[in-house]
Design a protein around this motif. Structure first.
Motif, short mmCIF file in Angstrom:
data_model
loop_
_atom_site.label_atom_id
_atom_site.label_comp_id
_atom_site.label_asym_id
_atom_site.label_seq_id
_atom_site.Cartn_x
_atom_site.Cartn_y
_atom_site.Cartn_z
N VAL A 3 0.85 -1.19 0.00
CA VAL A 3 0.00 0.00 0.00
C VAL A 3 0.88 1.24 0.00
O VAL A 3 1.70 1.43 0.91
CB VAL A 3 -0.93 0.01 1.23
CG1 VAL A 3 -1.80 1.27 1.22
CG2 VAL A 3 -1.79 -1.24 1.26
N HIS A 4 0.74 2.06 -1.05
CA HIS A 4 1.50 3.30 -1.14
C HIS A 4 0.54 4.45 -0.82
O HIS A 4 -0.32 4.79 -1.64
CB HIS A 4 2.06 3.50 -2.55
CG HIS A 4 2.86 2.34 -3.05
ND1 HIS A 4 4.23 2.30 -2.99
CD2 HIS A 4 2.47 1.16 -3.60
CE1 HIS A 4 4.66 1.16 -3.49
NE2 HIS A 4 3.61 0.45 -3.88
N THR A 5 0.66 5.00 0.38
CA THR A 5 -0.17 6.16 0.73
C THR A 5 0.64 7.40 0.39
O THR A 5 1.71 7.63 0.96
CB THR A 5 -0.51 6.14 2.24
OG1 THR A 5 -1.11 4.87 2.54
CG2 THR A 5 -1.51 7.24 2.59
N ASP A 7 1.74 10.87 0.50
CA ASP A 7 1.54 11.96 1.47
C ASP A 7 2.13 13.28 0.99
O ASP A 7 2.60 14.10 1.79
CB ASP A 7 2.07 11.56 2.86
CG ASP A 7 3.58 11.37 2.85
OD1 ASP A 7 4.17 11.44 1.75
OD2 ASP A 7 4.16 11.15 3.92
N LYS A 12 -2.51 15.97 -0.16
CA LYS A 12 -3.23 16.21 1.10
C LYS A 12 -4.16 17.42 0.98
O LYS A 12 -5.30 17.40 1.45
CB LYS A 12 -2.24 16.42 2.24
CG LYS A 12 -1.53 15.15 2.63
CD LYS A 12 -0.70 15.37 3.86
CE LYS A 12 -0.24 14.03 4.41
NZ LYS A 12 0.65 14.15 5.53
N VAL A 161 -9.47 7.12 -1.71
CA VAL A 161 -9.58 6.82 -0.27
C VAL A 161 -9.79 5.31 -0.10
O VAL A 161 -10.62 4.72 -0.79
CB VAL A 161 -10.78 7.58 0.35
CG1 VAL A 161 -10.90 7.25 1.83
CG2 VAL A 161 -10.64 9.08 0.16
N TYR A 180 -2.19 2.32 -4.75
CA TYR A 180 -1.82 3.73 -4.55
C TYR A 180 -3.04 4.48 -4.09
O TYR A 180 -4.10 4.41 -4.73
CB TYR A 180 -1.27 4.32 -5.86
CG TYR A 180 0.02 3.65 -6.26
CD1 TYR A 180 -0.01 2.41 -6.91
CD2 TYR A 180 1.24 4.20 -5.95
CE1 TYR A 180 1.17 1.76 -7.23
CE2 TYR A 180 2.43 3.56 -6.28
CZ TYR A 180 2.39 2.35 -6.92
OH TYR A 180 3.55 1.69 -7.24
N THR A 181 -2.93 5.17 -2.98
CA THR A 181 -4.08 5.88 -2.44
C THR A 181 -3.64 7.22 -1.84
O THR A 181 -2.50 7.36 -1.39
CB THR A 181 -4.82 5.02 -1.38
OG1 THR A 181 -5.99 5.71 -0.93
CG2 THR A 181 -3.94 4.70 -0.17
N ALA A 182 -4.58 8.17 -1.83
CA ALA A 182 -4.28 9.46 -1.19
C ALA A 182 -4.44 9.36 0.32
O ALA A 182 -3.88 10.19 1.05
CB ALA A 182 -5.20 10.54 -1.76
N ALA A 183 -5.23 8.39 0.79
CA ALA A 183 -5.43 8.25 2.25
C ALA A 183 -5.96 6.87 2.60
O ALA A 183 -6.68 6.25 1.80
CB ALA A 183 -6.44 9.30 2.74
N VAL A 184 -5.60 6.40 3.78
CA VAL A 184 -6.27 5.23 4.38
C VAL A 184 -7.08 5.79 5.55
O VAL A 184 -6.51 6.28 6.53
CB VAL A 184 -5.26 4.18 4.85
CG1 VAL A 184 -5.99 3.00 5.50
CG2 VAL A 184 -4.38 3.70 3.70
N ASP A 185 -8.40 5.74 5.41
CA ASP A 185 -9.28 6.35 6.42
C ASP A 185 -9.54 5.40 7.58
O ASP A 185 -9.05 4.28 7.61
CB ASP A 185 -10.58 6.79 5.75
CG ASP A 185 -10.46 8.17 5.11
OD1 ASP A 185 -9.35 8.70 5.05
OD2 ASP A 185 -11.49 8.71 4.67
#
Ligand SMILES: O=P(O)(O)OC[C@H]1O[C@H](OP(=O)(O)OP(=O)(O)O)[C@H](O)[C@@H]1O
Ligand SMILES: O=c1cc[nH]c(=O)[nH]1
Ligand SMILES: [Mg+2]
Length: 209
Positions: A3-5, A7, A12, A161, A180-185
């Protein structure tokens, strides 16, 4: 699953704006595509290059580096994945597009397939699956199953997300995937919506709220 968050401050900042209640359809669409472009830049980091001969500006023979092979197919999951497609093709303008139609049954939260159209030679291409939301993970697992059934061997996933639950579910069935994600909520609410999340991304993109 890896998982590539991402940052990066731009990611952001734009994700923060995307989360805002009362956001207009126009602004949601713009931000979803801008985020998709930024995440595509990260997801294509490892693409293999080959050297090719070319003619330089003054007619001198030069060697240039180009992305190797049959390249990429982008796979938006309908509907909401379409809201990222322009952002991805900004960086991959020649990529072929495969389409998977799935909606989530609102009671069972299980994916219901209704369409698929894949490009040729899936076994020779990198597939980049795009969908703003990885919630329970059911829609993504179904899509990855369909791609592999068609012979696809290399797959990356870009979402805006994700949840820990969705990541765990995809990891169980498809542990080799790069996400690839901008965030893990934080997780899911009792209706299967991501919190804090974005709300219903498809409805926001298509104005069907
Ligand atoms: O991880 P899951 O629990 O499967 O949920 C995620 C799916 O839900 C949303 O689509 P939706 O079913 O709302 O369809 P839409 O894009 O047509 O609105 C979203 O775009 C994903 O495809
Ligand atoms: O939070 C969620 C979960 C699934 N689908 C969405 O659009 N949003
Ligand atoms: Mg929806």
């Amino acid at each position: 699953m890896n998982v590539h968050t991402i940052d990066h401050p731009l990611v952001k900042h734009k994700l923060g704006l995307l989360r805002s209640g009362g956001i207009s359809t126009k602004h949601f669409r713009e931000l979803a595509n801008e985020l998709a472009t930024l995440l595509t830049y990260e997801a294509t980091q490892g693409l293999e290059l080959v050297e090719e001969p070319a003619e330089g500006w003054n007619g001198t023979p030069i060697r240039i580096e180009q992305i190797k092979g049959k390249k990429v197919t982008i796979v938006p999951i309908l509907r909401a994945g379409l809201g990222m497609l322009d952002g991805v093709t900004t960086l991959l303008p020649s990529a072929r597009i495969s389409v998977v139609g799935l909606y989530r049954n609102e009671e069972t939260l299980e994916p219901v397939p209704y369409f698929e159209k894949f490009v040729q030679d899936l076994d020779e291409r990198l597939a980049i699956v795009i969908d703003p939301m990885l919630a329970t993970g059911g829609s993504m697992v179904a899509t990855l199953d369909m791609l592999k059934a068609k012979g696809c061997q290399r797959i990356k996933v870009i979402v805006l997300v994700a949840t820990p639950e969705g990541i765990a579910r995809v990891s169980r069935s498809h542990p080799e995937i790069e996400l690839y994600t901008a965030a893990v909520d934080e997780g899911l609410d009792s209706n299967g919506y991501i919190v804090p999340g974005l709300g219903d991304a498809g409805d926001k993109l298509f104005g069907t709220r």
